[in-house]
Structures are given as structure tokens and as C-alpha cells.
Design a protein around this motif. Structure first.
Motif, PDB file in Angstrom:
ATOM      1  N   LYS A  71      16.973  19.582   1.009  1.00  0.00           N
ATOM      2  CA  LYS A  71      17.857  20.217   0.024  1.00  0.00           C
ATOM      3  C   LYS A  71      17.242  21.512  -0.503  1.00  0.00           C
ATOM      4  O   LYS A  71      17.931  22.523  -0.644  1.00  0.00           O
ATOM      5  CB  LYS A  71      18.142  19.266  -1.142  1.00  0.00           C
ATOM      6  CG  LYS A  71      19.118  18.188  -0.811  1.00  0.00           C
ATOM      7  CD  LYS A  71      19.615  17.358  -1.982  1.00  0.00           C
ATOM      8  CE  LYS A  71      18.901  17.436  -3.259  1.00  0.00           C
ATOM      9  NZ  LYS A  71      19.418  16.568  -4.309  1.00  0.00           N
ATOM     10  N   TYR A  73      25.532  16.765   2.701  1.00  0.00           N
ATOM     11  CA  TYR A  73      24.766  15.624   2.198  1.00  0.00           C
ATOM     12  C   TYR A  73      24.533  14.587   3.299  1.00  0.00           C
ATOM     13  O   TYR A  73      23.433  14.043   3.432  1.00  0.00           O
ATOM     14  CB  TYR A  73      25.474  14.954   1.020  1.00  0.00           C
ATOM     15  CG  TYR A  73      25.424  15.738  -0.263  1.00  0.00           C
ATOM     16  CD1 TYR A  73      24.221  16.250  -0.752  1.00  0.00           C
ATOM     17  CD2 TYR A  73      26.572  15.954  -1.010  1.00  0.00           C
ATOM     18  CE1 TYR A  73      24.180  16.966  -1.937  1.00  0.00           C
ATOM     19  CE2 TYR A  73      26.543  16.665  -2.200  1.00  0.00           C
ATOM     20  CZ  TYR A  73      25.338  17.171  -2.652  1.00  0.00           C
ATOM     21  OH  TYR A  73      25.291  17.876  -3.830  1.00  0.00           O
ATOM     22  N   GLU A  79      24.629  11.558  -4.778  1.00  0.00           N
ATOM     23  CA  GLU A  79      24.775  12.966  -5.178  1.00  0.00           C
ATOM     24  C   GLU A  79      26.070  13.193  -5.952  1.00  0.00           C
ATOM     25  O   GLU A  79      26.083  13.922  -6.944  1.00  0.00           O
ATOM     26  CB  GLU A  79      24.736  13.882  -3.956  1.00  0.00           C
ATOM     27  CG  GLU A  79      23.382  13.963  -3.296  1.00  0.00           C
ATOM     28  CD  GLU A  79      22.325  14.679  -4.123  1.00  0.00           C
ATOM     29  OE1 GLU A  79      22.638  15.295  -5.164  1.00  0.00           O
ATOM     30  OE2 GLU A  79      21.143  14.608  -3.720  1.00  0.00           O
TER      31      GLU A  79
END
Length: 149
Positions: free
Chosen positions: A43, A63, A139
Motif C-alpha cells: 500500500k 485491495y 479496508e
């Protein structure tokens, strides 16, 4: 029942018996730590490459890809431990081995490095989708609960 087992263990094996398997257990726990580390690094690298804030909400696909890659990394690094552990636990193969070190020696001697990765691909195919979905949901929950500024 628990106290009886604890007393029996203490009586027959002492303090050492209480900590049997501690070091291998730490190796097993490292899988999750490696996975989270790899996920966060992916990330961070992604946000640096595209010049976006690290807490910017990404797409589901982004993701899923990062979570899958982090799972594959962690599984590949820790899979030899899984092979040794499963051979230790298999009552039919234990007659062939005298503990973990013997398993490592014999596996390397007879099968080479490949022996420590037997079954890795099916394992990755089995666990990666659920892991990727879990990280994606995580997330989305984090972004849902964070106050917007």
C-alpha cells in the motif's frame, strides 16, 4: 480436566515440558506478521508511486490484488514450517522421523528444496481468495468508520 493435564505435564516433563513447541509456534505466528507487513508495504509503495495519500481509499480490485500478493508472499516464506509441522503431526510418518531437525534433514536429502514446498500451489489457491476478501472488507470498514476531513 485442564489442571490434571497441567499437573501431569509438570510431573513428567517439568518446566521444559510447558514450553515444548514454543519456538515452532513463534514461526507459525510469523505468517500473519509477514502478511500484514507485506500488505502495508505494498500500500505504501503504491501510494508513493502514484503520489497519493497512504490513507486514500482504493478500488476493490487494488485491495484484492495487494492482499493476494501479501498472502502469496507470507505463504511462500512460511510454507516449509507447515510441511515440517504436518509431518510431525502425522502419526503414520512419525515412525520415519526423530523430531523436527530429522524431518528437515531427511526432506532436504531425499526431496531437496522442492520437498519443503509440496502442496504450496493448492494451499495458495485455497486460502488466498478468503484472505483477499477479508482485507478488502477490513479496508472498507476502516474507511467507513474514519471521520472524513
Amino acid at each position: 480436566m485442564f489442571d490434571h493435564a497441567l499437573l501431569k505435564l509438570w510431573k513428567h516433563e517439568g518446566l521444559r515440558g510447558l514450553y515444548k513447541g514454543y519456538a515452532p509456534g513463534l514461526i507459525g505466528v510469523s505468517h500473519g506478521a509477514l502478511q500484514f507487513m507485506a500488505y502495508e508495504e505494498l500500500k505504501k509503495s503504491y501510494s508513493q508511486y502514484f503520489g497519493t495519500p497512504i490513507n486514500k481509499k482504493l478500488s476493490s480490485t487494488e485491495y484484492l490484488i495487494m492482499a493476494s500478493l501479501s498472502k502469496i508472499f507470507a505463504a511462500t516464506v512460511t510454507y516449509p514450517y507447515q510441511v515440517v509441522r504436518s509431518r510431525l503431526q502425522n502419526q503414520y510418518t512419525m515412525a520415519e522421523y526423530n523430531g523436527a531437525v530429522d524431518i528437515i534433514r531427511k526432506t532436504f536429502r531425499h526431496e531437496g528444496v522442492k520437498g519443503f514446498y509440496k502442496g504450496l500451489v493448492p494451499n495458495i489457491l485455497r486460502v488466498t481468495p478468503a484472505c483477499a476478501l477479508t482485507f478488502m472488507v477490513y479496508e472498507y470498514v476502516v474507511h467507513f468508520l474514519m471521520p472524513t476531513s
